[in-house]
Design a protein around this motif. Structure first.
Motif, short mmCIF file in Angstrom:
data_model
loop_
_atom_site.label_atom_id
_atom_site.label_comp_id
_atom_site.label_asym_id
_atom_site.label_seq_id
_atom_site.Cartn_x
_atom_site.Cartn_y
_atom_site.Cartn_z
N PHE A 15 59.40 -34.60 -42.04
CA PHE A 15 59.49 -35.82 -41.25
C PHE A 15 60.33 -35.49 -40.04
O PHE A 15 61.50 -35.11 -40.17
N ASN A 67 47.96 -33.76 -40.61
CA ASN A 67 47.71 -32.59 -41.45
C ASN A 67 47.60 -31.39 -40.51
O ASN A 67 46.76 -31.38 -39.60
N GLU A 86 55.21 -37.40 -39.44
CA GLU A 86 55.18 -36.60 -40.66
C GLU A 86 54.11 -35.52 -40.48
O GLU A 86 52.99 -35.80 -40.05
N ILE A 87 54.49 -34.28 -40.78
CA ILE A 87 53.53 -33.18 -40.74
C ILE A 87 53.52 -32.50 -42.10
O ILE A 87 54.55 -32.42 -42.77
N TYR A 88 52.37 -32.05 -42.50
CA TYR A 88 52.21 -31.42 -43.81
C TYR A 88 50.91 -30.64 -43.80
O TYR A 88 50.11 -30.75 -42.86
N ALA A 148 51.29 -39.69 -39.53
CA ALA A 148 51.18 -38.40 -40.22
C ALA A 148 50.03 -37.56 -39.69
O ALA A 148 48.97 -38.08 -39.34
N THR A 170 55.98 -30.62 -46.42
CA THR A 170 56.08 -31.86 -45.65
C THR A 170 57.39 -31.90 -44.86
O THR A 170 58.46 -31.59 -45.39
N HIS A 204 56.28 -44.11 -39.63
CA HIS A 204 55.84 -42.79 -39.19
C HIS A 204 54.33 -42.75 -39.03
O HIS A 204 53.62 -43.62 -39.50
#
Length: 129
Positions: free
Chosen positions: A40, A9, A51-53, A7, A38, A5
């Motif tokens: 996925f 932010n 991945e986002i968070y 990622a 979070t 993945h």
């Protein structure tokens, strides 16, 4: 080695995840409630994830003011013109369009939060089928 993945932010991972699922054909492979929220997100092959968070909250990049060539998320797209029109109706904005001599058609856009996304129709596909 194989990439699992990449990622990002983001300020509102719940809303971002919903938008990418609804409008970009992604699915939620895993999510974590609370905290950084979070998510996925998998593409339709199930072989690529994003991945986002929101962590740390005070360090979300200013995606909207970044040159799209610094960072963008590219999607294989059979009809970039049609997808561009569809995405503009749901909050995405157009950035630029490039047609390459090899027959590739690339449309750069920004999602509603400013992250650059590219719609790629390659003259010669780059990924294995």
């Amino acid at each position: 080695m194989k990439i699992e993945h990449f990622a990002f932010n983001v300020a509102d991972p719940i809303a971002v995840a919903e938008w990418y699922v609804t409008h970009m054909g992604m699915t939620i492979a895993r999510k974590m409630e609370g905290g950084p929220n979070t998510h996925f997100l998998a593409d339709d092959s199930g072989q690529v994830m994003v991945e986002i968070y929101n962590n740390p909250p005070d360090q979300v990049p200013d995606y909207a003011n970044m040159n799209p060539l610094i960072l963008h998320l590219a999607f294989v797209c059979e009809n970039p013109e049609e997808k561009r029109a569809e995405l503009e109706k749901v909050g995405a904005t157009f950035a630029e369009e490039v047609r390459i001599k090899d027959g590739s058609h690339l449309v750069m856009m920004r999602d509603p939060w400013g992250l650059a996304i590219q719609l790629c129709k390659r003259g010669t596909p780059m990924l294995k089928a």
